[in-house]
Design a protein around this motif. Structure first.
Motif, PDB file in Angstrom:
ATOM      1  N   GLY A  14       0.780  -1.224   0.000  1.00 23.12           N
ATOM      2  CA  GLY A  14       0.000   0.000   0.000  1.00 23.12           C
ATOM      3  C   GLY A  14       0.811   1.274   0.000  1.00 23.12           C
ATOM      4  N   TRP A  15       1.899   1.282   0.743  1.00 22.15           N
ATOM      5  CA  TRP A  15       2.670   2.519   0.854  1.00 22.15           C
ATOM      6  C   TRP A  15       3.293   2.922  -0.474  1.00 22.15           C
ATOM      7  N   TRP A  16       3.808   1.971  -1.252  1.00 22.38           N
ATOM      8  CA  TRP A  16       4.438   2.382  -2.513  1.00 22.38           C
ATOM      9  C   TRP A  16       3.404   2.637  -3.602  1.00 22.38           C
ATOM     10  N   LEU A  17       2.235   2.008  -3.526  1.00 22.25           N
ATOM     11  CA  LEU A  17       1.171   2.347  -4.471  1.00 22.25           C
ATOM     12  C   LEU A  17       0.626   3.744  -4.171  1.00 22.25           C
ATOM     13  N   ALA A  18       0.514   4.096  -2.891  1.00 20.98           N
ATOM     14  CA  ALA A  18       0.085   5.445  -2.517  1.00 20.98           C
ATOM     15  C   ALA A  18       1.112   6.477  -2.975  1.00 20.98           C
ATOM     16  N   LEU A  19       2.392   6.151  -2.863  1.00 23.49           N
ATOM     17  CA  LEU A  19       3.427   7.062  -3.360  1.00 23.49           C
ATOM     18  C   LEU A  19       3.306   7.275  -4.870  1.00 23.49           C
ATOM     19  N   GLY A  20       2.927   6.230  -5.593  1.00 27.78           N
ATOM     20  CA  GLY A  20       2.699   6.372  -7.034  1.00 27.78           C
ATOM     21  C   GLY A  20       1.558   7.338  -7.320  1.00 27.78           C
ATOM     22  N   HIS A  21       0.489   7.266  -6.527  1.00 28.12           N
ATOM     23  CA  HIS A  21      -0.628   8.197  -6.703  1.00 28.12           C
ATOM     24  C   HIS A  21      -0.215   9.626  -6.356  1.00 28.12           C
ATOM     25  N   ILE A  22       0.582   9.780  -5.305  1.00 28.35           N
ATOM     26  CA  ILE A  22       1.034  11.118  -4.914  1.00 28.35           C
ATOM     27  C   ILE A  22       1.912  11.722  -6.005  1.00 28.35           C
ATOM     28  N   ALA A  23       2.887  10.957  -6.497  1.00 27.85           N
ATOM     29  CA  ALA A  23       3.789  11.464  -7.535  1.00 27.85           C
ATOM     30  C   ALA A  23       3.033  11.795  -8.818  1.00 27.85           C
ATOM     31  N   THR A  24       2.138  10.921  -9.219  1.00 26.90           N
ATOM     32  CA  THR A  24       1.375  11.155 -10.431  1.00 26.90           C
ATOM     33  C   THR A  24       0.430  12.338 -10.250  1.00 26.90           C
ATOM     34  N   GLY A  25      -0.198  12.453  -9.085  1.00 24.23           N
ATOM     35  CA  GLY A  25      -1.099  13.570  -8.819  1.00 24.23           C
ATOM     36  C   GLY A  25      -0.387  14.914  -8.863  1.00 24.23           C
ATOM     37  N   ILE A  26       0.795  14.974  -8.272  1.00 24.89           N
ATOM     38  CA  ILE A  26       1.571  16.220  -8.300  1.00 24.89           C
ATOM     39  C   ILE A  26       1.970  16.558  -9.732  1.00 24.89           C
ATOM     40  N   ALA A  27       2.423  15.567 -10.488  1.00 26.14           N
ATOM     41  CA  ALA A  27       2.816  15.811 -11.882  1.00 26.14           C
ATOM     42  C   ALA A  27       1.632  16.285 -12.723  1.00 26.14           C
ATOM     43  N   LEU A  28       0.458  15.731 -12.492  1.00 26.28           N
ATOM     44  CA  LEU A  28      -0.714  16.135 -13.261  1.00 26.28           C
ATOM     45  C   LEU A  28      -1.193  17.528 -12.876  1.00 26.28           C
ATOM     46  N   CYS A  29      -1.023  17.919 -11.631  1.00 25.73           N
ATOM     47  CA  CYS A  29      -1.474  19.235 -11.188  1.00 25.73           C
ATOM     48  C   CYS A  29      -0.592  20.374 -11.694  1.00 25.73           C
TER      49      CYS A  29
END
Length: 129
Positions: free
Chosen positions: A78-93
């Protein structure tokens, strides 16, 4: 509008997030004990592939097993999948067009951290659980 957002999502982040969940699910399914976690990873991965028009709803019949399973899930994947969402979310924003997609990524973080005891339901379903 959901279809357009899903197509843009698929190309910008959905496919890569889906591959992450698929990899996590395959690794977790190696052992018999990990199969429920792998199935949860596949379920959330499908949601990460095509999220608009779907939502994660809590199951009211989930018990203590889901809580214990979610603690193990956070430690295993879960922790590294959540990090993937955080990184992708920041890049998209970073772009104006990507802001709704980035927000959708941030909304998926709780599901990526605790998928057990939740189910993916359509947003237009008359009776979401």
């Amino acid at each position: 509008m959901k279809t357009i957002l899903n197509i843009i999502w698929l190309f910008l982040s959905g496919f890569w997030l889906f591959l992450g969940y698929l990899l996590a699910g395959l690794i977790l399914c190696v052992t018999i004990i990990g199969i429920p976690f792998g199935v949860a990873s596949f379920r959330v991965g499908r949601y990460a592939l095509w999220p608009f028009g779907w939502t994660a709803a809590e199951r009211h019949d989930a018990g203590a097993g889901s809580l214990i399973g979610n603690v193990l899930w956070v430690l295993l994947a879960g922790w590294w999948l959540a990090l993937g969402h955080i990184a992708t979310g920041i890049a998209l924003c970073v772009t104006v067009i990507g802001i709704p997609l980035g927000i959708a990524n941030f909304k998926m973080i709780p599901v990526s951290l605790m998928p057990l005891g939740r189910e993916i339901v359509r947003t237009d379903s008359p009776h979401p659980r």
